[in-house]
Write an enzyme that holds these catalytic residues in place. Structure first.
Site, mmCIF file in Angstrom:
data_model
loop_
_atom_site.group_PDB
_atom_site.id
_atom_site.type_symbol
_atom_site.label_atom_id
_atom_site.label_comp_id
_atom_site.label_asym_id
_atom_site.label_seq_id
_atom_site.Cartn_x
_atom_site.Cartn_y
_atom_site.Cartn_z
ATOM 1 N N THR A 47 -16.775 -1.258 20.724
ATOM 2 C CA THR A 47 -17.296 -0.289 21.689
ATOM 3 C C THR A 47 -17.374 -0.850 23.095
ATOM 4 O O THR A 47 -17.149 -0.135 24.068
ATOM 5 C CB THR A 47 -18.714 0.165 21.251
ATOM 6 N N THR A 98 -19.477 -3.924 16.750
ATOM 7 C CA THR A 98 -20.715 -4.257 16.043
ATOM 8 C C THR A 98 -20.635 -3.966 14.543
ATOM 9 O O THR A 98 -21.329 -4.599 13.754
ATOM 10 C CB THR A 98 -21.909 -3.459 16.620
ATOM 11 N N CYS A 140 -32.616 -5.624 -0.611
ATOM 12 C CA CYS A 140 -33.602 -5.660 0.485
ATOM 13 C C CYS A 140 -33.051 -6.521 1.621
ATOM 14 O O CYS A 140 -32.341 -7.492 1.384
ATOM 15 C CB CYS A 140 -34.913 -6.290 0.014
HETATM 16 N N1 ASP Z 1 -16.865 1.148 15.785
HETATM 17 C C1 ASP Z 1 -17.226 0.123 16.723
HETATM 18 C C2 ASP Z 1 -16.695 -1.203 16.217
HETATM 19 O O1 ASP Z 1 -17.326 -1.823 15.401
HETATM 20 C C3 ASP Z 1 -18.692 0.075 16.918
HETATM 21 C C4 ASP Z 1 -19.189 -0.914 17.931
HETATM 22 O O2 ASP Z 1 -18.474 -1.698 18.500
HETATM 23 O O3 ASP Z 1 -20.389 -0.882 18.180
HETATM 24 O O4 ASP Z 1 -15.647 -1.631 16.609
#
Ligand code: ASP
Length: 339
Positions: free
Chosen positions: A16, A92, A281
């Protein structure tokens, strides 16, 4: 060390942080890296020598695979002597898997490898990407007596620096996307960046840095749930060439005690499939034998994953299997911290 003598390599893989909205579809897709550097001219103020490498193609991290991890560690190896630290910009979604895999694949690491990314693209007004990138660069460059402050594979996000192979992505909405419930933050960034030296790993002897480039992906995760039936479990363990399984269990490592379930576990173990018990968990540890519902697993030869995350467990299995170790050696390594 003077700041102009410090050099940092920024490796941009996608995610992102560098995405832009496709005007036609409205969905986000990766853009080129120039876009990022133009958006963060502040980076030049550090006075470090900053170089960048951009993956081709840049990818949404949902498309990450072992071949990508191998490519990444090779880039780190090729550039290891030229830089004081590395910042990896990564989506992420699978950052915790990559940070875990890379931590196992880097041998005798003595320089910072800091993963970061963002929840909002860097060009947007409220982006978290700028702060994440700037602080990650500062952490990768941080030194005392010419020694790096954090010679580990880490994830920096929002305001915390975590040991990478202890993290999970737990939040798809807010800026604090990652957590590390079983290991404290290595540093916290506020007005100052405060390092928690006592929990950072510092190598005691300097050994030659190297990389491992073999991974075996004949592994799978079986998350149990109330109502899971024999068909599901039996078909799962019959996956062709399956060598190791992360069994995601309840609480402190508990699973159904029905005969059919234990039967399938026993059959799989007899077929030399390694089964590693990891809790569903996000905090706490597997404690096999605490309840009757986990004692049986122990008796059949299921291995305790203690407080490991699923992300670290699956990548550690890929790594250990890739080294061509026999089952006994793999089990020994699963029961100890290898990084
Ligand atoms: N879909 C994106 C990725 O993991 C999400 C992100 O970067 O936050 O490449």
């Amino acid at each position: 060390m003077e700041s102009e003598n410090i050099s940092i390599l920024i490796i941009y893989t996608g995610g992102t942080i560098g995405m832009v909205k496709n005007p036609k579809t409205g969905s986000l897709s990766p853009f080129d890296f120039d876009h990022i550097l133009k958006q963060v001219p502040e980076l030049n103020k550090f006075g470090y020598r900053l170089n960048t490498i951009t993956f081709d193609p840049i990818i949404d991290s949902s498309n990450i695979n072992p071949a990508f991890w191998i490519k990444l560690v090779k880039i780190i190896k090729e550039n290891y002597d030229k830089y004081n630290g590395f910042v990896v910009l990564h989506g992420t979604d699978t950052m915790s898997y990559t940070a875990s895999a890379v931590s196992f694949m880097l041998k005798n690491l003595s320089k910072p490898v800091i993963f970061t990314g963002s929840q909002l693209p860097i060009g947007t007004l409220r982006t978290d990407g700028k702060e994440n990138l700037i602080t990650s660069v500062e952490i990768a460059a941080a030194q005392q007596n010419s020694q790096p402050l954090v010679p580990e594979v880490c994830i920096y996000f929002e305001n915390k620096l975590y040991r990478g192979n202890r993290t999970i992505k737990y939040n798809a909405e807010y800026f604090n996307a990652f957590t590390s419930d079983n290991y404290p933050a290595l540093a916290k960034a506020g007005i100052h960046i405060k390092y928690n030296y006592s929990v950072i790993h510092y190598p005691t002897v300097k050994r030659e840095f190297d990389i491992y480039t073999k991974l075996d992906s004949n592994v799978a995760v079986l998350k149990i749930f109330p109502g899971i039936n024999r068909n599901v479990v039996a078909s799962f363990f019959n996956i062709k060439d399956l060598k190791a399984v992360v069994l995601e269990t309840f609480g402190s490592g508990n699973a159904p005690t029905q005969e059919w379930f234990l039967d399938e576990i026993e059959k799989a173990i007899k077929r030399r499939i390694i089964i590693l018990n990891v809790t569903q968990c996000s905090a706490g540890s597997v404690d096999m034998g605490k309840y009757e519902t986990s004692l049986e697993l122990l008796n059949y030869g299921v291995i305790s994953g203690y407080d490991i995350t699923t992300e670290a467990a699956i990548t550690k299995l890929m790594f250990l299997l890739g080294q061509g170790l026999n089952n006994e050696e793999i089990k020994k390594n699963l029961n100890k911290s290898i990084r």
